[in-house]
Design an enzyme around this catalytic site. Sequence first.
Site, PDB file in Angstrom:
ATOM      1  N   GLU A 193     -11.352  -1.694  -1.621  1.00  0.00           N
ATOM      2  CA  GLU A 193     -12.637  -2.202  -1.129  1.00  0.00           C
ATOM      3  C   GLU A 193     -13.690  -1.094  -1.173  1.00  0.00           C
ATOM      4  O   GLU A 193     -14.416  -0.875  -0.195  1.00  0.00           O
ATOM      5  CB  GLU A 193     -12.480  -2.763   0.295  1.00  0.00           C
ATOM      6  CG  GLU A 193     -11.633  -4.027   0.347  1.00  0.00           C
ATOM      7  CD  GLU A 193     -11.617  -4.687   1.731  1.00  0.00           C
ATOM      8  OE1 GLU A 193     -11.904  -4.002   2.730  1.00  0.00           O
ATOM      9  OE2 GLU A 193     -11.310  -5.891   1.795  1.00  0.00           O
ATOM     10  N   GLU A 197      -5.687  -0.723   8.435  1.00  0.00           N
ATOM     11  CA  GLU A 197      -5.480  -0.478   9.872  1.00  0.00           C
ATOM     12  C   GLU A 197      -4.440   0.633  10.079  1.00  0.00           C
ATOM     13  O   GLU A 197      -3.704   0.645  11.056  1.00  0.00           O
ATOM     14  CB  GLU A 197      -5.048  -1.763  10.616  1.00  0.00           C
ATOM     15  CG  GLU A 197      -6.125  -2.790  10.740  1.00  0.00           C
ATOM     16  CD  GLU A 197      -6.420  -3.521   9.444  1.00  0.00           C
ATOM     17  OE1 GLU A 197      -7.528  -3.337   8.899  1.00  0.00           O
ATOM     18  OE2 GLU A 197      -5.550  -4.243   8.945  1.00  0.00           O
ATOM     19  N   TYR A 251       0.129  -9.413  13.181  1.00  0.00           N
ATOM     20  CA  TYR A 251      -0.886 -10.032  12.337  1.00  0.00           C
ATOM     21  C   TYR A 251      -0.858 -11.559  12.372  1.00  0.00           C
ATOM     22  O   TYR A 251      -1.562 -12.214  11.625  1.00  0.00           O
ATOM     23  CB  TYR A 251      -0.729  -9.530  10.884  1.00  0.00           C
ATOM     24  CG  TYR A 251      -2.045  -9.377  10.149  1.00  0.00           C
ATOM     25  CD1 TYR A 251      -2.832  -8.252  10.309  1.00  0.00           C
ATOM     26  CD2 TYR A 251      -2.499 -10.379   9.299  1.00  0.00           C
ATOM     27  CE1 TYR A 251      -4.039  -8.114   9.646  1.00  0.00           C
ATOM     28  CE2 TYR A 251      -3.712 -10.251   8.633  1.00  0.00           C
ATOM     29  CZ  TYR A 251      -4.474  -9.111   8.806  1.00  0.00           C
ATOM     30  OH  TYR A 251      -5.674  -8.973   8.142  1.00  0.00           O
ATOM     31  N   TYR A 255       0.843  -1.197   0.000  1.00  0.00           N
ATOM     32  CA  TYR A 255       0.000   0.000   0.000  1.00  0.00           C
ATOM     33  C   TYR A 255       0.880   1.249   0.000  1.00  0.00           C
ATOM     34  O   TYR A 255       1.979   1.238   0.569  1.00  0.00           O
ATOM     35  CB  TYR A 255      -0.840   0.066   1.279  1.00  0.00           C
ATOM     36  CG  TYR A 255      -2.113  -0.738   1.280  1.00  0.00           C
ATOM     37  CD1 TYR A 255      -3.078  -0.570   0.292  1.00  0.00           C
ATOM     38  CD2 TYR A 255      -2.391  -1.620   2.321  1.00  0.00           C
ATOM     39  CE1 TYR A 255      -4.272  -1.284   0.333  1.00  0.00           C
ATOM     40  CE2 TYR A 255      -3.586  -2.325   2.365  1.00  0.00           C
ATOM     41  CZ  TYR A 255      -4.521  -2.158   1.369  1.00  0.00           C
ATOM     42  OH  TYR A 255      -5.698  -2.854   1.424  1.00  0.00           O
ATOM     43  N   GLU A 279      -6.364 -10.471  -1.179  1.00  0.00           N
ATOM     44  CA  GLU A 279      -6.052 -10.514   0.255  1.00  0.00           C
ATOM     45  C   GLU A 279      -6.505 -11.849   0.805  1.00  0.00           C
ATOM     46  O   GLU A 279      -7.672 -12.030   1.142  1.00  0.00           O
ATOM     47  CB  GLU A 279      -6.760  -9.386   1.028  1.00  0.00           C
ATOM     48  CG  GLU A 279      -6.211  -8.009   0.744  1.00  0.00           C
ATOM     49  CD  GLU A 279      -6.818  -6.923   1.645  1.00  0.00           C
ATOM     50  OE1 GLU A 279      -7.590  -7.253   2.570  1.00  0.00           O
ATOM     51  OE2 GLU A 279      -6.518  -5.743   1.394  1.00  0.00           O
TER      52      GLU A 279
END
Length: 637
Positions: free
Chosen positions: A179, A120, A324, A74, A259
Amino acid sequence: MWIFSSVLLLLLGQSIEMSSQTFEIDYKHNCFRKDGKPFRYISGSIHYSRVPRFYWRDRLMKMKMAGLNALYTYVPWNFHEPKPGVYDFSGDHDIETFLKMANEIGLLVILRAGPYICAEWDMGGLPAWLLAKKSIVLRSSDPDYLRAVDNWMGVLLPKMKPLLYQNGGPIITVQVENEYGSYFTCDYNYLRHLTKLFRRHLGDEVVLFSTDGSGLPYVRCGSIEGLYTTVDFGPGTNVTAAFEVQRFSEPKGPLINSEFYTGWLDHWGEPHSVVATERIIKTLTEILDHGANVNMYMFIGGTNFGYWNGANMPYEPQPTSYDYDAPLTEAGDLTAKYFAIREVIRKYKDIPEGPIPPTTPKFPYGAINMEKVKTVLEALDILVSYGPIKNTYPLSFDEMKQYTGFVLYRTLLPRNYNNPTTLASLFNGVRDRAYVTVNGVFQGILERDKAMSINITGTQGAQLDLLVESLGRVNFGRYNNDFKGLLTNLTLDEEILGNWTMHPLDIDSAVIGGLLLEASSLNTSSSTSPTFYKGSFLIPSGIPDLPQDTFVLFPGWTKGQIWINGFNLGRYWPARGPQVTLYVPMHILTSSLNNVTVLELEHSPCDSGKCLIEFVDKPILSKTKRFIRQEHLFNKI
Ligand SMILES: *[C@@H]1O[C@H](CO)[C@@H](O)[C@H](O)[C@H]1NC(C)=O
Ligand SMILES: *[C@@H]1O[C@H](CO)[C@@H](O)[C@H](O)[C@H]1NC(C)=O
Ligand SMILES: *[C@@H]1O[C@H](CO)[C@@H](O)[C@H](O)[C@H]1NC(C)=O
Ligand SMILES: *[C@@H]1O[C@H](CO)[C@@H](O)[C@H](O)[C@H]1NC(C)=O
Ligand SMILES: *[C@@H]1O[C@H](CO)[C@@H](O)[C@H](O)[C@H]1NC(C)=O
Ligand SMILES: *[C@@H]1O[C@H](CO)[C@@H](O)[C@H](O)[C@H]1NC(C)=O
């Protein structure tokens, strides 16, 4: 002349050869074609903004050695444009160097360019300065939003163009938005605008795509002509059904899960997320058996250093660690999950020969003594960034152009309150926590969604201070317009408090400038009001290969922020968990004196005599785990 022109032809031939890399969708055979040959990627997510530059190569090599042939990353807009028109592409923000390194190592890149990323990450990557227009509709055709997006993409995308695969770089495809079908606006004009904008800057060749949840309503709002539709889903999903959703929008072309979740995110106060390797292996195998392309989110999560974590609604901020439960830990360690995934990949493609870079060693430097320096109130003159700002009623952080961290709000008590009297934020307007003192004496904490009122006492004219902390901006859903500070009036005994003085604080500059080293001579405030502590330590000599990574533990401390040598490691909050230790990468340590600054917002153990923090060699990300104190391996200073 003949020789000259054949040399020219040769040169031309070479340059054509150099730019003859192609990457496209083969709709007939339902696959990608790279340089004319069928291609599928098995990819992993890594966010360069969550891994120190110092460790980029190590992490990328580990990804390569797992058998991955690509990575997803990202681009967080707010990481690069802290103020309108002010850009940062240096150091840990140097995305071009990151992408070139991936290219060198032999990993292709799927670039998730935003403008919104979710992830996040604070405000889903959108800069908080967009909120200067209070009514802005983010992620829509709002003209002020689009103007800012156009400016940003006009800076970012031209830097990315030479790094496209057809230009000799690693970027094979570029994701637009993120999304979008999960967002309430469902504004096709916005997606059309972005698609045109990306095309204008990147040219006609590169594959642009969208990613949405694998449900029809998501794909309906998130897809648009010109963007290839991909879906995302985790282990345990019916893979056939999930890809049928992609096929609804893309009857032909490669199947893609953008993802595939290898773990899951955490929130302060909730149990640490763990996803069993067997579940991942099973669904990953099914995805690969479908002939699909896949990206594992995350392959390494990394760290929300500083103030970069986001939050979900109802308001739940994420911790500093973005481990994660990914195949590579927050600190880049190899795990059983890593090796299990590697064995799956091996069944579908070649794994590179050669050694995997080993897990980096961690060192338990032991306990170091901390010493009280000053309370925030005592340090106020060295912490203020500008101001003070006076206003009858409280202003938000955003109105004061303070986007992260802390603002001190001050007023005087209008009369005597000898009995406990209710101080209230009637409309839940504290964003997100306020540490309340009267004349420097701690009274209690107001917290968004959790504590709307406390009782205080004090005399007329006493100084009422609220140190207000942003815990990170909402990164998902319609609550992205997440203003910070005191957003509504406070009442005391049902009377609205007025005559506020606000001090926006720049604590990071004070720490970096070494301004928080001298202890206060005042010595008036109790250790339950927000207070700075300092400590220092030397890397022991005579042990080879030091410094090494470590984890810092806060025995008896409650909640706050920690800096080492001016590097803001993030928030600690062992009182809430699940994260108990913070990751300390070795590159911030020096062989000379290492300086530690802690801002404890609630309660330190220092009055009870044990005023120390401790460096250990194992992370604790799950509060439920018991831990045993390490032997003190070294000197206290
Ligand atoms: C998975 O989805 C497919 C297609 O919708 C369906 O035919 C199949 O029965 C489902 N499998 C399971 C185990 O539910
Ligand atoms: C505040 O004090 C009042 C009485 O003075 C009491 O009824 C109330 O429960 C107290 N509230 C809190 C949050 O302690
Ligand atoms: C605070 O109270 C004043 C006086 O009642 C009012 O004018 C103002 O709108 C209130 N501010 C907010 C943010 O509610
Ligand atoms: C502000 O202070 C002035 C002077 O002390 C006082 O007259 C006024 O009522 C205060 N305003 C508010 C809103 O509290
Ligand atoms: C501050 O107060 C503590 C106890 O309250 C005392 O032990 C310490 O010596 C004082 N420090 C200074 C600098 O006065
Ligand atoms: C730590 O602080 C001391 C002053 O107390 C300073 O001389 C030194 O340079 C600092 N070390 C680092 C690595 O910033």
